[in-house]
Enzyme design. Structure first.
Site, PDB file in Angstrom:
ATOM      1  N   LYS A 221      34.255  31.905   9.506  1.00  0.00           N
ATOM      2  CA  LYS A 221      35.342  32.353  10.285  1.00  0.00           C
ATOM      3  C   LYS A 221      34.828  33.129  11.650  1.00  0.00           C
ATOM      4  O   LYS A 221      33.487  33.243  11.649  1.00  0.00           O
ATOM      5  CB  LYS A 221      35.861  33.652   9.303  1.00  0.00           C
ATOM      6  CG  LYS A 221      36.658  33.194   8.106  1.00  0.00           C
ATOM      7  CD  LYS A 221      36.980  34.539   7.422  1.00  0.00           C
ATOM      8  CE  LYS A 221      38.254  34.124   6.216  1.00  0.00           C
ATOM      9  NZ  LYS A 221      39.338  33.259   6.488  1.00  0.00           N
TER      10      LYS A 221
ATOM     11  N   LYS B  75      42.474  37.404  -7.483  1.00  0.00           N
ATOM     12  CA  LYS B  75      41.705  37.038  -6.552  1.00  0.00           C
ATOM     13  C   LYS B  75      40.603  38.205  -6.207  1.00  0.00           C
ATOM     14  O   LYS B  75      41.080  39.092  -5.548  1.00  0.00           O
ATOM     15  CB  LYS B  75      42.074  36.400  -5.234  1.00  0.00           C
ATOM     16  CG  LYS B  75      40.944  35.928  -4.355  1.00  0.00           C
ATOM     17  CD  LYS B  75      41.687  35.202  -3.215  1.00  0.00           C
ATOM     18  CE  LYS B  75      40.469  34.918  -1.875  1.00  0.00           C
ATOM     19  NZ  LYS B  75      41.110  34.427  -0.670  1.00  0.00           N
TER      20      LYS B  75
ATOM     21  N   ASP C 264      34.658  37.400   2.121  1.00  0.00           N
ATOM     22  CA  ASP C 264      35.082  36.281   2.563  1.00  0.00           C
ATOM     23  C   ASP C 264      34.623  35.947   3.911  1.00  0.00           C
ATOM     24  O   ASP C 264      35.493  36.106   5.138  1.00  0.00           O
ATOM     25  CB  ASP C 264      36.414  35.917   2.481  1.00  0.00           C
ATOM     26  CG  ASP C 264      36.848  34.466   2.794  1.00  0.00           C
ATOM     27  OD1 ASP C 264      36.227  33.755   2.946  1.00  0.00           O
ATOM     28  OD2 ASP C 264      38.178  34.251   2.846  1.00  0.00           O
TER      29      ASP C 264
ATOM     30  N   ASP D  61      36.318  27.506   3.433  1.00  0.00           N
ATOM     31  CA  ASP D  61      36.950  28.789   3.799  1.00  0.00           C
ATOM     32  C   ASP D  61      38.286  28.849   2.767  1.00  0.00           C
ATOM     33  O   ASP D  61      39.058  29.888   2.796  1.00  0.00           O
ATOM     34  CB  ASP D  61      37.561  28.981   5.098  1.00  0.00           C
ATOM     35  CG  ASP D  61      38.017  30.264   5.346  1.00  0.00           C
ATOM     36  OD1 ASP D  61      37.733  31.317   4.461  1.00  0.00           O
ATOM     37  OD2 ASP D  61      38.552  30.716   6.579  1.00  0.00           O
TER      38      ASP D  61
ATOM     39  N   ASP E 110      39.360  41.039   0.876  1.00  0.00           N
ATOM     40  CA  ASP E 110      39.778  39.914   0.033  1.00  0.00           C
ATOM     41  C   ASP E 110      39.899  39.788  -1.394  1.00  0.00           C
ATOM     42  O   ASP E 110      39.990  38.925  -2.166  1.00  0.00           O
ATOM     43  CB  ASP E 110      38.896  38.433   0.543  1.00  0.00           C
ATOM     44  CG  ASP E 110      39.519  37.340   0.679  1.00  0.00           C
ATOM     45  OD1 ASP E 110      40.999  37.121   0.618  1.00  0.00           O
ATOM     46  OD2 ASP E 110      39.278  36.171   0.784  1.00  0.00           O
TER      47      ASP E 110
ATOM     48  N   ARG F 268      41.448  29.787  -3.863  1.00  0.00           N
ATOM     49  CA  ARG F 268      42.044  28.512  -4.810  1.00  0.00           C
ATOM     50  C   ARG F 268      40.897  28.317  -5.851  1.00  0.00           C
ATOM     51  O   ARG F 268      41.311  27.963  -6.857  1.00  0.00           O
ATOM     52  CB  ARG F 268      42.791  27.601  -4.129  1.00  0.00           C
ATOM     53  CG  ARG F 268      42.159  26.614  -3.329  1.00  0.00           C
ATOM     54  CD  ARG F 268      42.929  25.903  -2.238  1.00  0.00           C
ATOM     55  NE  ARG F 268      43.087  27.100  -1.105  1.00  0.00           N
ATOM     56  CZ  ARG F 268      43.995  26.664  -0.021  1.00  0.00           C
ATOM     57  NH1 ARG F 268      44.500  25.196   0.074  1.00  0.00           N
ATOM     58  NH2 ARG F 268      44.269  27.358   0.874  1.00  0.00           N
TER      59      ARG F 268
ATOM     60  N   GLU G 141      38.583  29.132  -0.248  1.00  0.00           N
ATOM     61  CA  GLU G 141      37.585  29.554  -1.612  1.00  0.00           C
ATOM     62  C   GLU G 141      38.548  30.295  -2.557  1.00  0.00           C
ATOM     63  O   GLU G 141      38.189  30.030  -3.929  1.00  0.00           O
ATOM     64  CB  GLU G 141      36.513  30.103  -1.099  1.00  0.00           C
ATOM     65  CG  GLU G 141      36.717  31.996  -1.073  1.00  0.00           C
ATOM     66  CD  GLU G 141      37.851  32.124  -0.192  1.00  0.00           C
ATOM     67  OE1 GLU G 141      37.827  31.419   0.884  1.00  0.00           O
ATOM     68  OE2 GLU G 141      38.436  33.165  -0.191  1.00  0.00           O
TER      69      GLU G 141
HETATM   70  N1  BES Z   1      41.070  35.094   2.445  1.00  0.00           N
HETATM   71  C1  BES Z   1      41.715  34.036   3.408  1.00  0.00           C
HETATM   72  C2  BES Z   1      42.945  34.351   3.524  1.00  0.00           C
HETATM   73  C3  BES Z   1      43.658  35.442   4.518  1.00  0.00           C
HETATM   74  C4  BES Z   1      43.589  34.991   6.036  1.00  0.00           C
HETATM   75  C5  BES Z   1      43.782  36.613   4.129  1.00  0.00           C
HETATM   76  C6  BES Z   1      43.653  36.063   6.953  1.00  0.00           C
HETATM   77  C7  BES Z   1      44.265  37.534   5.212  1.00  0.00           C
HETATM   78  C8  BES Z   1      44.152  37.392   6.414  1.00  0.00           C
HETATM   79  C9  BES Z   1      41.280  32.700   2.736  1.00  0.00           C
HETATM   80  O1  BES Z   1      40.497  32.430   1.995  1.00  0.00           O
HETATM   81  C10 BES Z   1      41.340  31.863   3.594  1.00  0.00           C
HETATM   82  O2  BES Z   1      40.389  31.625   4.400  1.00  0.00           O
HETATM   83  N2  BES Z   1      42.241  31.125   3.738  1.00  0.00           N
HETATM   84  C11 BES Z   1      42.339  29.824   4.748  1.00  0.00           C
HETATM   85  C12 BES Z   1      42.659  28.600   4.138  1.00  0.00           C
HETATM   86  C13 BES Z   1      42.499  27.374   4.983  1.00  0.00           C
HETATM   87  C14 BES Z   1      41.191  27.158   5.337  1.00  0.00           C
HETATM   88  C15 BES Z   1      43.052  26.165   4.539  1.00  0.00           C
HETATM   89  C16 BES Z   1      43.196  30.097   5.888  1.00  0.00           C
HETATM   90  O3  BES Z   1      44.425  30.666   5.491  1.00  0.00           O
HETATM   91  O4  BES Z   1      43.075  30.323   6.955  1.00  0.00           O
HETATM   92 ZN    ZN Z   2      39.578  34.245   1.118  1.00  0.00          ZN
HETATM   93 MN    MN Z   3      38.564  31.891   2.804  1.00  0.00          MN
END
Ligand code: BES
Ligand code: ZN
Ligand code: MN
Length: 512
Positions: free
Chosen positions: A282, A270, A275, A353, A293, A357, A355
């Site tokens: 966020k 990825k 992000d 968010d 990210d 996947r 994104e």
């Molecule tokens: N890049 C984030 C995941 C992440 C969060 C990495 C905190 C490191 C620290 C990812 O894109 C994300 O935002 N995931 C969301 C998914 C949710 C919206 C289903 C998450 O984990 O909150």
């Molecule tokens: Zn992300």
């Molecule tokens: Mn995200």
């Protein structure tokens, strides 16, 4: 940065001479200068050095005796503790001890550090050299690119040069191990560097440029799929996430080719260079960390660099990095939007968010179709949920194939990047059912790391596949002497280890 010497340690006249000692080592070796052996004896007698793990003893030989040892300004003993039965633990112990040596040398601003390899550590000489090299170099890493003043501690507190003394081990094997350690450390440096770079300095285009550069340097094939081609190919995931960004998206591909008949391993990372969450924005606090990210992409691309230099013979390797930013704005993708992925599967974007996947789905589907790999490993800072489950100490592993999962657990264990396997299954997949599309991009409550993996699984078909969620380990990883604060560079060495040991998978086996 590191070289091997054939001179005796007594002849070393640099700043710091390092010996690694086990709990029971009462003597360094018969050939070693009497003074050092006497010092060790004394330190043990007084209980100042026991040889326990992480125990250190530093002294200035020239100050205490007439019979100076020839010029090392200081001597450092580092304890290795008791030899563990598990070779993987012994390897990690060497990395940790060497990292500690680099740290101590750094604090002394040592221009030259000579490390004498331990002789009887129940590992092959090349492995001993490799692990010590990794520990020394990785422990000496700093990111000071944007510090303009000269006199800052981070800039000064580094070791200038490392020298290895074979300690009586085969010099050829030691050289081989040292060179391999160098290749790995160089790749991890590059991984940490690109991860440390802020989003305004490390864009998807930088990923593409880096890939082109190393492809020329090390003889890889490089292909970059640009936005117009993505439109033609129907990569709705990458394009959708990219909609809010002024930076063009890139799908960066590197190919390491040996023989046509050899199995192909596909690595996907990825490469989200920032992000923000997009329209599902966020919170401001901590958002700056989302420049990290892209750590999965960094691990894949730098693993390709190390593989190209290490040249494993029995495997072809393809690295794919989908790269884009995830920003909001009037053009950005919106909750409720439906996208069409490469290959035709549709996805309801419930949360912009989630994104990672979306972009990985296109890369996985495209990679499977284009390269028919024997196995796939993807790495992504995919979910906060994996941090809730495993903290910052283990990478989350999810896989549709037990053998591949086992290999990854082993590889991670061998290089000091531990993983923990989480399940997959239809009950989790069901949480992603959409009323209007084939799948939605977020699950209902609970099991967030697993539902994210279930989403990815949709795009790999029957191909053996494993997913590493490195959200907890790509930065703020377990504190270790050879892993700095900030990005750890996790994944690079695990992937190289996996590929290096590759043999065809037992195709009859299949699970979940
Ligand atoms: N890049 C984030 C995941 C992440 C969060 C990495 C905190 C490191 C620290 C990812 O894109 C994300 O935002 N995931 C969301 C998914 C949710 C919206 C289903 C998450 O984990 O909150
Ligand atoms: Zn992300
Ligand atoms: Mn995200």
């Amino acid at each position: 940065m590191i070289k091997l010497t054939s001179k005796a340690p007594d002849e070393f006249s640099g700043d710091l001479l390092v010996y690694f000692l086990e709990k029971e080592d009462a003597k360094i070796s018969a050939e070693t200068d009497g003074l050092i052996n006497r010092a060790l004896h004394r330190a043990r007698e007084h209980g100042d050095f026991t040889g326990a793990k992480d125990d250190t003893f530093l002294f200035y030989p020239g100050l205490t005796s007439e019979d100076d040892i020839g010029g090392a300004k200081a001597v450092l003993f580092i304890g290795l503790g008791e030899q563990d039965d598990d070779p993987a633990v012994r390897k990690e112990q060497l990395r940790l001890a060497a990292g500690l040596a680099a740290k101590t040398g750094g604090n002394m601003k040592a221009r030259e550090l000579l490390a004498v390899l331990p002789k009887e550590y129940m590992l092959a000489p090349n492995e001993i050299a490799e692990c010590v090299t990794e520990g020394l170099l990785l422990g000496n890493y700093r990111f000071t690119l944007y510090k303009t003043k000269e006199d800052i501690p981070e800039k000064e507190k580094v070791v200038g040069n490392f020298i290895l003394s074979d300690g009586g081990l085969s010099a050829t094997a030691v050289r081989r191990g040292m060179n391999r350690g160098k290749i790995l450390a160089e790749a991890v440096y590059a991984c940490r560097d690109m991860s440390n770079q802020p989003a305004n300095k490390w864009t998807p285009s930088e990923f593409a440029e880096f890939a082109k550069k190393i492809s020329k340097q090390y003889g890889l094939k490089c292909k970059v799929i640009e936005k117009p081609a993505m439109v033609k190919l129907g990569m709705g995931g990458i394009l959708g996430v990219n909609q809010g960004s002024a930076q063009p998206p890139k799908l960066v591909i590197l190919e390491y080719r040996t023989k046509k008949d050899n199995p192909t391993v596909m690595l996907v990372g990825k490469g989200l260079t920032f992000d923000s969450g997009g329209i599902s924005l966020k919170p401001a606090a901590g958002m700056e960390d989302m420049k990290y990210d892209m750590c999965g992409g960094a691990a894949v691309i730098t693993a390709m660099q190390a593989i190209a230099m290490d040249k494993p013979e029995n495997v072809n390797v393809i690295g794919l990095v989908p790269a884009t930013e995830n920003l909001s704005g009037s053009a950005a993708i919106k909750p409720g939007d439906i996208i069409v992925h490469y290959g035709g599967k549709t996805s309801e974007v419930v949360n912009t968010d989630a994104e990672g996947r979306l972009i990985l789905a296109d890369a996985l589907a495209y990679g499977v179709e284009t390269y028919s790999p024997e196995a796939i490993v993807d790495l992504a800072t995919l979910t906060g949920a994996v941090i809730v489950g495993l903290g910052h100490h283990r990478t989350g592993l999810m896989a549709n194939n037990d053998e591949l999962a086992e290999r990854l657990l082993t590889a991670g264990n061998q290089v000091g990047e531990p993983e923990w396997r989480l399940p997959l299954g239809p009950e989790y997949r069901k949480q992603m059912d959409s009323k209007v599309a084939d799948i939605k991009n977020t699950g209902t409550k609970g099991g967030g790391a697993i539902t994210a993996a279930c989403y990815l699984q949709e795009f790999v078909g029957d191909t053996p596949w494993a997913h590493l969620d490195i959200a907890g380990t790509a930065w703020d990883f377990t504190e270790k002497s050879y892993v700095p604060k900030g990005p750890s560079g996790t994944g690079t060495r695990t992937l190289v280890e996996l590929v290096r040991e590759w043999k065809p998978l037992n195709r009859t086996e299949k699970d979940s």
